[in-house]
Scaffold this motif. Structure first.
Motif, mmCIF file in Angstrom:
data_model
loop_
_atom_site.group_PDB
_atom_site.id
_atom_site.type_symbol
_atom_site.label_atom_id
_atom_site.label_comp_id
_atom_site.label_asym_id
_atom_site.label_seq_id
_atom_site.Cartn_x
_atom_site.Cartn_y
_atom_site.Cartn_z
ATOM 1 N N ILE A 1 0.861 -1.179 0.000
ATOM 2 C CA ILE A 1 0.000 0.000 0.000
ATOM 3 C C ILE A 1 0.897 1.228 0.000
ATOM 4 C CG2 ILE A 1 -1.789 1.280 1.213
ATOM 5 C CD1 ILE A 1 -2.816 -1.364 0.187
ATOM 6 N N LEU B 1 -4.377 6.089 -0.582
ATOM 7 C CA LEU B 1 -3.758 4.792 -0.344
ATOM 8 C C LEU B 1 -4.057 3.873 -1.519
ATOM 9 C CD1 LEU B 1 -4.923 4.537 3.365
ATOM 10 C CD2 LEU B 1 -2.531 4.763 2.653
ATOM 11 N N LEU C 1 -3.104 0.182 -3.734
ATOM 12 C CA LEU C 1 -2.512 -1.153 -3.712
ATOM 13 C C LEU C 1 -1.704 -1.344 -4.979
ATOM 14 C CD1 LEU C 1 -2.375 -3.963 -2.304
ATOM 15 C CD2 LEU C 1 -4.374 -4.594 -3.673
ATOM 16 N N TYR D 1 3.242 -1.640 5.358
ATOM 17 C CA TYR D 1 2.018 -1.990 4.629
ATOM 18 C C TYR D 1 2.363 -2.798 3.370
ATOM 19 C CZ TYR D 1 -0.903 1.487 7.180
ATOM 20 O OH TYR D 1 -1.595 2.205 8.126
#
Length: 324
Positions: free
Chosen positions: A5, A16, A18, A94
């Motif tokens: 992330i 944010l 992915l 993350y």
């Protein structure tokens, strides 16, 4: 596939994203670590919004996690493939897999599960330095804990209770008051409905508290100062309501020769010796049962934006864990 992330600009939870990234091989003094659980903390929000600037983009957020070592680079003495480890205060958590310096890692005892470790490293070591260093709580003291139903609050309150300290917890709802009472608070104050400082004076017979541990910041500054006894200590360790600015230091004299500290966990774990001592005290407290780690909610790592929204809206209780 290694997912992470990342953010490419500061902003709300919508920034944010992915993405697929490559972890790479560990360099000298590093390991490659596969995460099993990742902690969510307010510092992640501060970094996402730019309150705590990060430097050049893109950046992978996240400051704590637990997992298993998959490879060890040169000079990675003390750690081996297959070791269960955890860390806090190292940006980049993350993700599924990453490289990280061995200087940041601690080995996990057999009795502490990965999700528990990810939920407690940053918040638990914060509770430890607050109680052992910022203002060392002693039996007979009375303290006030802001956000007592939160991750740090529930750990801090339990630990203080174990030390013989009387704990007053400030919370935002009756449900959170019950949670705080279950985690070591002897008294609770509903800050939305009650005058916090007045209630503290009632509870303490007019004396005030020895210390206030305040992670809220701007919105609670006055109430925290007004709750202290003469020569009491305000430990301001967070900015959930915004940073404190333009502070008049003369208020400390006017309100009873008070002390104020603005600490960070990074300072208290800045060396291997300090990190091992801080983490070791935390592991001992948890394994003894004196401190119980409550995971209030979990989210898939891919749903981290929703986790941020819930944290921003004060909808979370206890610790929050992201699952890769």
């Amino acid at each position: 596939m290694n997912s992470a992330i990342r953010i490419h600009q500061y902003g709300g939870p919508e920034v944010l994203t992915l993405e697929t990234v490559t972890a790479g091989d560990p360099a000298a003094g590093e390991v490659r670590l596969r995460h099993s659980a990742i902690g969510l903390n307010f510092i992640d929000v501060y970094q996402r919004t730019g309150l705590y600037p990060l430097g050049a983009f893109p950046q992978t957020l996240g400051m704590e996690a637990a997992g298993v070592i998959e490879a060890v680079g040169p000079n990675g003495e003390g750690f081996s493939t297959g070791d269960r480890v955890a860390y806090a205060m190292d940006l980049g958590a993350y993700c599924n897999e990453r490289t990280i310096s061995v200087d940041k890692l601690v080995k996990l005892p057999d009795g502490i599960e990965d999700q528990t470790a990810a939920a407690m490293m940053l918040q638990g070591m914060t509770a430890r330095y607050l109680l052992k260093s910022s203002y060392p709580g002693q039996a007979g003291d009375t303290i006030l804990v802001m956000a007592a139903a939160g991750g740090v609050g529930t750990l801090l309150s339990q630990w203080a209770n174990h030390l013989g300290v009387t704990v007053i917890g400030c919370v935002g709802s009756p449900e959170k008051a019950r949670l705080a009472q279950e985690h070591g608070c002897h008294h609770t104050i509903l800050y939305k409905d009650e005058d916090v400082a007045a209630r503290v004076r009632d509870i303490t017979g007019g004396a005030g508290v020895a210390a206030v541990y305040d992670s809220i910041g701007k919105a609670t500054l006055t109430a925290s100062l007004d709750s202290l006894r003469p020569t009491g200590t305000l430990v301001s360790f967070g900015n959930a309501s915004g940073p404190i600015s333009d502070f008049n230091i003369g208020l400390l004299a006017q309100k009873g020769s008070l002390y104020i500290q603005r600490p960070t966990l990074a300072t208290y774990i800045r060396s291997r010796e300090l990190l091992d001592q801080c983490a070791g005290d935390l592991f001992d407290a948890v394994q003894s049962g004196a401190v119980k780690v409550r995971i209030g909610q979990t989210y898939p790592l891919a749903d981290v934006a929703q986790a941020h929204r819930d944290l921003d809206a004060r909808k979370t209780t206890g610790a929050t864990v992201l699952l890769p």
